[in-house]
Design an enzyme around this catalytic site. Structure first.
Site, PDB file in Angstrom:
ATOM      1  N   ASP A  38       3.952  12.029  -8.100  1.00 53.10           N
ATOM      2  CA  ASP A  38       4.388  11.650  -6.750  1.00 53.10           C
ATOM      3  C   ASP A  38       4.210  12.830  -5.808  1.00 53.10           C
ATOM      4  OD1 ASP A  38       6.003  10.859  -4.386  1.00 53.10           O
ATOM      5  OD2 ASP A  38       6.520   9.158  -5.651  1.00 53.10           O
ATOM      6  N   ASP A  73      -1.667  14.765  -4.374  1.00 49.89           N
ATOM      7  CA  ASP A  73      -2.089  13.679  -3.491  1.00 49.89           C
ATOM      8  C   ASP A  73      -3.136  12.847  -4.237  1.00 49.89           C
ATOM      9  OD1 ASP A  73      -3.136  12.052  -1.568  1.00 49.89           O
ATOM     10  OD2 ASP A  73      -3.678  13.656  -0.170  1.00 49.89           O
ATOM     11  N   TYR A 164      -3.234  -1.899   5.785  1.00 49.18           N
ATOM     12  CA  TYR A 164      -2.543  -2.110   4.500  1.00 49.18           C
ATOM     13  C   TYR A 164      -3.113  -3.338   3.783  1.00 49.18           C
ATOM     14  CZ  TYR A 164       1.602  -2.850   1.481  1.00 49.18           C
ATOM     15  OH  TYR A 164       2.458  -3.035   0.426  1.00 49.18           O
ATOM     16  N   LYS A 168      -4.998  -3.463   0.230  1.00 47.58           N
ATOM     17  CA  LYS A 168      -4.445  -4.233  -0.898  1.00 47.58           C
ATOM     18  C   LYS A 168      -5.442  -5.276  -1.401  1.00 47.58           C
ATOM     19  CE  LYS A 168      -0.437  -2.315  -1.525  1.00 47.58           C
ATOM     20  NZ  LYS A 168      -0.351  -1.306  -2.593  1.00 47.58           N
ATOM     21  N   THR A 198      13.146  -1.581  -1.115  1.00 47.82           N
ATOM     22  CA  THR A 198      12.895  -0.134  -1.133  1.00 47.82           C
ATOM     23  C   THR A 198      12.856   0.325   0.326  1.00 47.82           C
ATOM     24  OG1 THR A 198      10.505  -0.364  -0.922  1.00 47.82           O
ATOM     25  CG2 THR A 198      11.388  -0.395  -3.161  1.00 47.82           C
TER      26      THR A 198
HETATM   27  N1  LIG Z   1       8.632  -2.837  -1.715  1.00 43.97           N
HETATM   28  C1  LIG Z   1       7.976  -3.998  -1.621  1.00 43.97           C
HETATM   29  O1  LIG Z   1       8.566  -5.073  -1.401  1.00 43.97           O
HETATM   30  C2  LIG Z   1       6.479  -4.017  -1.788  1.00 43.97           C
HETATM   31  C3  LIG Z   1       5.797  -5.203  -1.447  1.00 43.97           C
HETATM   32  C4  LIG Z   1       4.436  -5.262  -1.657  1.00 43.97           C
HETATM   33  C5  LIG Z   1       3.769  -4.155  -2.197  1.00 43.97           C
HETATM   34  N2  LIG Z   1       4.451  -3.019  -2.484  1.00 43.97           N
HETATM   35  C6  LIG Z   1       3.706  -1.882  -3.028  1.00 43.97           C
HETATM   36  O2  LIG Z   1       4.406  -1.312  -4.119  1.00 43.97           O
HETATM   37  C7  LIG Z   1       4.172   0.098  -4.139  1.00 43.97           C
HETATM   38  C8  LIG Z   1       5.491   0.866  -4.157  1.00 43.97           C
HETATM   39  O3  LIG Z   1       6.176   0.617  -2.960  1.00 43.97           O
HETATM   40  P1  LIG Z   1       7.697   1.070  -2.724  1.00 43.97           P
HETATM   41  O4  LIG Z   1       8.299  -0.024  -1.944  1.00 43.97           O
HETATM   42  O5  LIG Z   1       8.316   1.512  -3.996  1.00 43.97           O
HETATM   43  O6  LIG Z   1       7.464   2.317  -1.746  1.00 43.97           O
HETATM   44  P2  LIG Z   1       8.215   3.737  -1.629  1.00 43.97           P
HETATM   45  O7  LIG Z   1       7.897   4.244  -0.279  1.00 43.97           O
HETATM   46  O8  LIG Z   1       9.635   3.621  -2.045  1.00 43.97           O
HETATM   47  O9  LIG Z   1       7.463   4.638  -2.730  1.00 43.97           O
HETATM   48  C9  LIG Z   1       6.115   5.000  -2.599  1.00 43.97           C
HETATM   49  C10 LIG Z   1       5.924   6.355  -3.269  1.00 43.97           C
HETATM   50  O10 LIG Z   1       4.527   6.714  -3.212  1.00 43.97           O
HETATM   51  C11 LIG Z   1       4.447   8.116  -2.983  1.00 43.97           C
HETATM   52  N3  LIG Z   1       3.154   8.452  -2.368  1.00 43.97           N
HETATM   53  C12 LIG Z   1       2.717   8.103  -1.143  1.00 43.97           C
HETATM   54  N4  LIG Z   1       1.503   8.629  -0.917  1.00 43.97           N
HETATM   55  C13 LIG Z   1       1.149   9.308  -2.033  1.00 43.97           C
HETATM   56  C14 LIG Z   1       0.004  10.064  -2.408  1.00 43.97           C
HETATM   57  N5  LIG Z   1      -1.032  10.206  -1.576  1.00 43.97           N
HETATM   58  N6  LIG Z   1      -0.032  10.618  -3.638  1.00 43.97           N
HETATM   59  C15 LIG Z   1       1.005  10.459  -4.505  1.00 43.97           C
HETATM   60  N7  LIG Z   1       2.131   9.773  -4.189  1.00 43.97           N
HETATM   61  C16 LIG Z   1       2.202   9.208  -2.980  1.00 43.97           C
HETATM   62  C17 LIG Z   1       5.608   8.402  -2.047  1.00 43.97           C
HETATM   63  O11 LIG Z   1       5.979   9.781  -2.063  1.00 43.97           O
HETATM   64  C18 LIG Z   1       6.701   7.481  -2.592  1.00 43.97           C
HETATM   65  O12 LIG Z   1       7.542   8.146  -3.517  1.00 43.97           O
HETATM   66  C19 LIG Z   1       3.275   0.397  -2.933  1.00 43.97           C
HETATM   67  O13 LIG Z   1       1.924   0.417  -3.338  1.00 43.97           O
HETATM   68  C20 LIG Z   1       3.539  -0.759  -2.017  1.00 43.97           C
HETATM   69  O14 LIG Z   1       2.462  -0.990  -1.142  1.00 43.97           O
HETATM   70  C21 LIG Z   1       5.788  -2.911  -2.275  1.00 43.97           C
END
Ligand SMILES: NC(=O)c1ccc[n+]([C@@H]2O[C@H](COP(=O)([O-])OP(=O)(O)OC[C@H]3O[C@@H](n4cnc5c(N)ncnc54)[C@H](O)[C@@H]3O)[C@@H](O)[C@H]2O)c1
Length: 302
Positions: A38, A73, A164, A168, A198
């Site tokens: 992360d 990253d 986004y 996706k 989240t």
């Molecule tokens: N939460 C939802 O309802 C939801 C819905 C659809 C899709 N998603 C997808 O699920 C995944 C997780 O989402 P979440 O809600 O837990 O988000 P979140 O923001 O809680 O966590 C995302 C994490 O990714 C890390 N991150 C971002 N850019 C990065 C990089 N370049 N390198 C390494 N780490 C990096 C961030 O530091 C963070 O800890 C994402 O891909 C999101 O698009 C989430």
């Protein structure tokens, strides 16, 4: 501790918080050694820190598991490679990568800047490629392994997150390509579309009828990483609280063939609407329903 993933080495990106964290903890609880990757950034991808990844490693170790952190990253080739190297150098192999890392930069298409487009595509789509690329090179030789991409229901399209949604949709096509290209090496590739509370979903401007917690997403990911799912590949699963759904594979719906001498714009205009026609776009229908409800003062029922 369970043993669904015992002996396996799994790398999870975005594992410092939200869904990635829940997945990393569940993998460790099922016996996997985990690379917690992360970059520790804010929702828009700024202000990196190694704190969240280190914290999750501490949590795993406190429960008797094994983990290492990588605060890289994943949108860089070197970053993706370092995550896979951490698995191979630290634990001797890599059995699964789960690409959860993601950011949001919301803007209407007509106002979106390059600075809002590029990092979103880079984090989600390239950030899945960098891991899939590095891991599949090892898995091909191992003749086993599992790649998991994270997509979203928004791959169908969205009003103000075209960056986004495009990313996706790309993750799904990349994953299906991985499923096709790696099948003969015994490597599977699948996508998960989560809906969970989240910091990222907190910004969604409408109420979601079906939503759960990050911990509800983890069991499906653990299953897909396990030997019980060895035959499952090229699939996209939604998980939202208690619900799991599989998405259809894209396919042609209806076709018509020109008879004498090919199509002209006019013959298409005459013929197409009543034959090949169109396919309803569920998200557009829902948007129109919401607009009608707003105009009449009613609330849509979901
Ligand atoms: N939460 C939802 O309802 C939801 C819905 C659809 C899709 N998603 C997808 O699920 C995944 C997780 O989402 P979440 O809600 O837990 O988000 P979140 O923001 O809680 O966590 C995302 C994490 O990714 C890390 N991150 C971002 N850019 C990065 C990089 N370049 N390198 C390494 N780490 C990096 C961030 O530091 C963070 O800890 C994402 O891909 C999101 O698009 C989430």
């Amino acid at each position: 501790m369970g043993d669904f993933l015992s002996g396996k080495v799994i790398a999870v990106t975005g594992a410092g918080r939200g869904i990635g964290r829940a997945v990393a903890l569940a993998c460790a609880a099922e016996g996997a050694k985990v690379v917690v990757a992360d970059y520790g950034v804010s929702v828009d991808g700024s202000e990196p820190s190694s704190e969240v990844a280190d914290q999750v490693v501490k949590e795993i170790e406190a429960s008797g598991g094994e983990a290492v952190s990588v605060a890289e990253d994943v949108s860089t080739m070197a970053g993706g490679q370092r995550v896979v190297d951490a698995a191979v150098e630290g634990f001797g192999r890599i059995d699964g990568v789960v690409c959860v890392a993601g950011i949001l930069r919301e803007r209407m298409l007509f106002n979106m800047s390059e600075e809002e487009w590029d990092p979103v595509l880079a984090t989600h789509l390239k950030g899945t490629f960098t891991l899939f690329r590095a891991a599949s090179a090892v898995m091909r030789k191992q003749k086993s392994g599992t790649l998991i991409g994270f997509t979203s229901g928004n791959h169908q399209g969205s009003v103000s997150q075209s960056n986004y949604s495009a990313a996706k949709g790309g993750v799904i096509s990349l994953t299906r390509s991985a499923a096709l290209g790696l099948n003969k090496y015994g490597v599977t590739a699948n996508c998960v579309a989560p809906v969970a509370r989240t910091r990222m979903s907190a910004g969604v401007p409408m109420e979601l009828a079906e939503i759960g917690e990050p911990e509800d997403v983890a069991p499906l990911v653990v299953y897909l990483l396990s030997d019980r799912a060895r035959e499952v590949t090229g699939q996209v699963y939604t998980v939202a609280g208690p619900k799991i759904a599989v998405w259809a594979q894209p396919r042609e719906l209806r076709a018509a063939y020109a008879t004498d001498g090919g199509w002209t714009p006019e013959s298409i205009a005459d013929f197409l609407p009543g034959t090949v026609g169109t396919d309803e776009m569920p998200m557009l229908a829902r948007l129109q329903e919401m607009a009608r409800a707003a105009a009449s003062g009613d609330r849509p029922n979901k």
